[in-house]
Design an enzyme around this catalytic site. Structure first.
Site, PDB file in Angstrom:
ATOM      1  N   LYS A  73       0.930   3.390  -6.730  1.00 41.63           N
ATOM      2  CA  LYS A  73       0.230   4.679  -6.728  1.00 41.63           C
ATOM      3  C   LYS A  73       1.125   5.812  -6.205  1.00 41.63           C
ATOM      4  O   LYS A  73       1.199   6.878  -6.800  1.00 41.63           O
ATOM      5  CB  LYS A  73      -1.035   4.545  -5.874  1.00 41.63           C
ATOM      6  CG  LYS A  73      -2.104   5.531  -6.176  1.00 41.63           C
ATOM      7  CD  LYS A  73      -3.452   5.145  -5.602  1.00 41.63           C
ATOM      8  CE  LYS A  73      -3.417   4.764  -4.137  1.00 41.63           C
ATOM      9  NZ  LYS A  73      -3.230   3.350  -3.869  1.00 41.63           N
ATOM     10  N   THR A  75       4.415   5.823  -6.014  1.00 38.52           N
ATOM     11  CA  THR A  75       5.507   5.978  -6.975  1.00 38.52           C
ATOM     12  C   THR A  75       5.054   6.824  -8.162  1.00 38.52           C
ATOM     13  O   THR A  75       5.776   7.726  -8.614  1.00 38.52           O
ATOM     14  CB  THR A  75       5.988   4.599  -7.457  1.00 38.52           C
ATOM     15  OG1 THR A  75       6.432   3.835  -6.326  1.00 38.52           O
ATOM     16  CG2 THR A  75       7.124   4.724  -8.451  1.00 38.52           C
ATOM     17  N   ARG A  96      -0.006  11.025   2.213  1.00 37.57           N
ATOM     18  CA  ARG A  96      -0.232  10.572   3.590  1.00 37.57           C
ATOM     19  C   ARG A  96       1.082  10.132   4.235  1.00 37.57           C
ATOM     20  O   ARG A  96       2.031   9.768   3.547  1.00 37.57           O
ATOM     21  CB  ARG A  96      -1.191   9.379   3.602  1.00 37.57           C
ATOM     22  CG  ARG A  96      -2.618   9.717   3.236  1.00 37.57           C
ATOM     23  CD  ARG A  96      -3.479   8.476   3.221  1.00 37.57           C
ATOM     24  NE  ARG A  96      -3.031   7.522   2.210  1.00 37.57           N
ATOM     25  CZ  ARG A  96      -3.404   6.253   2.160  1.00 37.57           C
ATOM     26  NH1 ARG A  96      -4.211   5.759   3.074  1.00 37.57           N
ATOM     27  NH2 ARG A  96      -2.972   5.467   1.208  1.00 37.57           N
ATOM     28  N   LYS A 107       3.218  -4.551   3.966  1.00 35.21           N
ATOM     29  CA  LYS A 107       3.497  -3.584   2.913  1.00 35.21           C
ATOM     30  C   LYS A 107       4.950  -3.136   2.871  1.00 35.21           C
ATOM     31  O   LYS A 107       5.524  -2.900   1.813  1.00 35.21           O
ATOM     32  CB  LYS A 107       2.590  -2.363   3.102  1.00 35.21           C
ATOM     33  CG  LYS A 107       2.617  -1.367   1.951  1.00 35.21           C
ATOM     34  CD  LYS A 107       1.589  -0.272   2.186  1.00 35.21           C
ATOM     35  CE  LYS A 107       1.560   0.721   1.031  1.00 35.21           C
ATOM     36  NZ  LYS A 107       0.578   1.793   1.260  1.00 35.21           N
ATOM     37  N   ALA A 273      -7.597   3.812   3.860  1.00 33.47           N
ATOM     38  CA  ALA A 273      -8.764   3.981   2.992  1.00 33.47           C
ATOM     39  C   ALA A 273      -9.751   2.827   3.104  1.00 33.47           C
ATOM     40  O   ALA A 273     -10.905   2.976   2.718  1.00 33.47           O
ATOM     41  CB  ALA A 273      -8.326   4.129   1.540  1.00 33.47           C
ATOM     42  N   PHE A 301      -5.631   3.013  -1.830  1.00 31.26           N
ATOM     43  CA  PHE A 301      -6.188   1.835  -2.487  1.00 31.26           C
ATOM     44  C   PHE A 301      -6.860   2.192  -3.812  1.00 31.26           C
ATOM     45  O   PHE A 301      -6.498   3.154  -4.462  1.00 31.26           O
ATOM     46  CB  PHE A 301      -7.122   1.079  -1.542  1.00 31.26           C
ATOM     47  CG  PHE A 301      -6.418   0.497  -0.341  1.00 31.26           C
ATOM     48  CD1 PHE A 301      -5.276  -0.278  -0.491  1.00 31.26           C
ATOM     49  CD2 PHE A 301      -6.866   0.753   0.947  1.00 31.26           C
ATOM     50  CE1 PHE A 301      -4.609  -0.805   0.604  1.00 31.26           C
ATOM     51  CE2 PHE A 301      -6.215   0.227   2.042  1.00 31.26           C
ATOM     52  CZ  PHE A 301      -5.089  -0.558   1.875  1.00 31.26           C
ATOM     53  N   PHE A 382       6.642  -2.311 -15.709  1.00 28.86           N
ATOM     54  CA  PHE A 382       7.685  -3.139 -15.122  1.00 28.86           C
ATOM     55  C   PHE A 382       8.604  -3.648 -16.234  1.00 28.86           C
ATOM     56  O   PHE A 382       8.173  -3.786 -17.389  1.00 28.86           O
ATOM     57  CB  PHE A 382       7.069  -4.320 -14.372  1.00 28.86           C
ATOM     58  CG  PHE A 382       6.479  -3.956 -13.037  1.00 28.86           C
ATOM     59  CD1 PHE A 382       7.082  -4.384 -11.854  1.00 28.86           C
ATOM     60  CD2 PHE A 382       5.326  -3.189 -12.939  1.00 28.86           C
ATOM     61  CE1 PHE A 382       6.549  -4.053 -10.619  1.00 28.86           C
ATOM     62  CE2 PHE A 382       4.792  -2.844 -11.716  1.00 28.86           C
ATOM     63  CZ  PHE A 382       5.407  -3.286 -10.556  1.00 28.86           C
ATOM     64  N   TRP A 410       9.633   4.726 -11.891  1.00 27.76           N
ATOM     65  CA  TRP A 410      10.385   3.922 -10.919  1.00 27.76           C
ATOM     66  C   TRP A 410      11.838   3.789 -11.385  1.00 27.76           C
ATOM     67  O   TRP A 410      12.762   3.949 -10.588  1.00 27.76           O
ATOM     68  CB  TRP A 410       9.756   2.531 -10.765  1.00 27.76           C
ATOM     69  CG  TRP A 410      10.346   1.727  -9.632  1.00 27.76           C
ATOM     70  CD1 TRP A 410       9.919   1.679  -8.350  1.00 27.76           C
ATOM     71  CD2 TRP A 410      11.490   0.849  -9.712  1.00 27.76           C
ATOM     72  NE1 TRP A 410      10.717   0.837  -7.611  1.00 27.76           N
ATOM     73  CE2 TRP A 410      11.686   0.317  -8.424  1.00 27.76           C
ATOM     74  CE3 TRP A 410      12.349   0.473 -10.735  1.00 27.76           C
ATOM     75  CZ2 TRP A 410      12.714  -0.576  -8.133  1.00 27.76           C
ATOM     76  CZ3 TRP A 410      13.381  -0.414 -10.451  1.00 27.76           C
ATOM     77  CH2 TRP A 410      13.553  -0.934  -9.161  1.00 27.76           C
TER      78      TRP A 410
END
Length: 556
Positions: A73, A75, A96, A107, A273, A301, A382, A410
């Site tokens: 998210k 990214t 954030r 994470k 969240a 999230f 990906f 990415w």
């Protein structure tokens, strides 16, 4: 040359002095407070300078329910802003701040990834400008003053303490402790516990405050305990709110950094969240809207948590109105929601994607039908995703009438998100029927049922006897018209993390309820959700290191 070293070279070459970044978006240097060469705080008086400038359009980036596969998210958010710049727009990002808990936990770093990052990444993930420390200090000052008041005679008649101390670390040992041992001079013994700083009401207040006066007013309303008669005792009654505000006055100023491609990024505040409202500060979002033609922000999230709270809490309190939403998904995560095993996610599996699409469908329908916003699905691609998998997702999106674009930010930065950016602009210009999920005039239980039925797809909210009594008391005390913040697992629409996809015919059990009177919402705790996470068996901290030259590794 490895891709990682290529990214590091790009980062070193791309970063510009932060005053240049500020100037590029129209912030005069007198409002910029440097924290080193590449990060700064922006003085709140900048809003006076920008008062007559019209707001840009606000784009919310959200996602499907997260899985071990990751959704990307942040990214996508960063890459979308870079892509908007590529096609000649003037974007700003509002994100954030990462908490040290997940950085050292499961994470790892939280500043985007690949060529779609905010930098300096290490600084952002580790301490940054000290905002989290200021929130923890203000939280713990109130706790200390509360216990000190009790120790010195308890003139307010406090009988029950509800204010916990906070630490910005995943530390299960602090969930439940006994304090005040060792004699009367150390206070009164009691069972106590810590919250992680991101779950502190002080963090929520920092992120919802409009200015310093509003901050102090909200802090004064924080309920720290109750008397024998059940009357709330507030930080204002303890005369703690002034000193708490003093600790937070600099933390209230938003932080300015940049993406790898030089787009200004305001990173400020960091509530989770799943246990809080999951959005960056109102101040940072408003500033991004004043500075950019397009302000790109995210909510934590999946859309059942982050987007719902963004709309029902943050937008309601701050009077914000987004123009569109981007729903991020990956083929790998859809396969997981469709029943594929964790170790099989890199293999083509069209059946699993077809089955897992139900999760994406419900999130998109919530955005468009419940909240009335135009939406675009962003497939975060990906390298091992097959053409057939991507085409199946796009076909399913087409069949449900939602625009879908592949994002390769990415690997390619802004160049990999150009079509997504164009789609976002298109839907921002579409008519919308933006609305909240429920009315604040509804009862607490009616609000919970509205969320469960309309957003989660369940049957109803089932309150325990304790939660029913708490709801009754809160309504009698005048808190019934506040919005509701549901603390729930992020992995499922339900309160059972194992129920993936789009489960049906389930109930959400609310076991505990409390008011965050300063923040302005009621917290409903469900399932086994905890406000102090723990580390995993192999925490990310084990991979983080620093060499003799001070170069940090392992944060990716």
């Amino acid at each position: 040359m490895s891709f990682k070293s290529d990214i590091e070279i790009a980062q070193a070459a791309a970063m510009r002095p932060i005053k240049e970044i500020a100037a590029s978006i129209g912030i005069d240097g007198r409002f910029v407070e440097n924290y080193g060469e590449y990060k700064a705080k922006i003085d709140l008086s900048v809003f006076d300078e920008l008062a007559e400038k019209p707001d840009g359009k606000l784009i919310l980036v959200t996602a499907i329910n997260p899985t071990v596969a990751g959704e990307g998210k942040t990214t996508t958010t960063v890459g979308l802003a870079d892509a908007l710049r590529k096609i000649g727009k003037k974007p700003a990002v509002a994100l954030r701040e990462p908490s040290l808990g997940p950085v050292f936990g499961v994470k790892g770093g939280a500043a985007g990834g690949g060529r779609a990052q905010v930098v300096p990444m290490e600084d952002i993930n580790l301490h940054f400008t000290g905002d989290f420390h200021a929130v923890g200090a203000a939280n713990n000052l109130l706790a200390a003053m509360l216990d000190n008041h009790i120790f010195h005679g308890n003139a307010l008649g406090i009988d029950r303490v509800v204010w916990k101390r906070a630490a910005d670390m995943n530390d299960r040992q602090l969930r439940s402790i006994v304090c005040g041992l060792g004699g009367a001079s150390n206070g009164s013994p009691r069972e106590e516990g810590f919250d992680i700083t991101a779950a502190s009401e002080v963090m929520a207040i920092l992120c919802l405050a409009a200015d310093i006066s509003d901050l102090k007013g909200r802090l004064s309303r924080v309920i720290a305990g109750y008397t024998r008669e059940g009357a709330p005792v507030t930080a204002g009654m303890l005369k703690a709110h002034g000193a708490m505000t003093a600790l937070l006055k600099d933390a209230l100023k938003p932080n300015l950094v940049q993406t790898l491609e030089g787009v200004p990024a305001l990173i400020h505040g960091g509530p989770f969240a799943n246990i809080a409202h999951g959005c960056n500060s109102v101040i940072a979002t408003r500033l991004a809207m004043k500075l950019g033609d397009y302000a790109v922000t995210e909510a934590g999230f999946g859309a059942d948590l982050g987007a719902e709270k963004f709309i029902d809490i943050k937008c309601r309190i701050a009077g914000l109105k987004p123009s569109a939403a981007i729903v991020t998904a990956t083929a790998r995560a859809l396969k997981r929601h469709g029943g594929a095993a964790k170790n099989e996610l890199d293999k083509e599996n069209l059946t699993a994607i077809e089955n897992g699409f139900s999760n994406l469908r419900r999130h998109v329908e919530n955005i468009t039908n419940i909240f009335g916003l135009p939406a675009v699905v962003a497939i975060n691609k990906f390298p091992f995703d097959t053409d057939d998998e991507i085409n199946l997702i796009k076909l399913n999106c087409q069949n449900m009438g939602v625009r879908c674009e592949v994002s390769e930010v990415w690997a390619k930065g802004g160049d990999g998100g150009v079509e997504l950016a164009r789609a976002a602009i298109d839907v921002c210009n579409e008519p919308d029927g933006f609305r909240q999920c429920y009315s604040t005039k509804s009862t607490i239980k009616e609000k919970l049922n509205a969320i469960v039925r309309n957003v989660y797809g369940g049957d109803c909210a089932e309150l325990t006897v304790t939660a029913e009594k708490q709801a009754e008391i809160l309504e009698k005390q005048g808190f019934g018209e506040l919005p509701v913040c549901v603390a729930k697992t992020q992995y499922s629409f339900s309160d059972d993390a194992s129920l993936l996809g789009a489960p049906e015919s389930f109930k959400i059990t609310v076991r505990d309820m409390k008011v965050a009177a300063g923040a302005g919402f009621i917290v409903a705790l469900t399932g086994n959700i905890m406000t102090m996470p723990g580390l995993t068996k192999t925490p990310a901290a084990e991979k983080i290191d620093v060499d003799g030259l001070g170069k940090i590794s392992g944060l990716f």
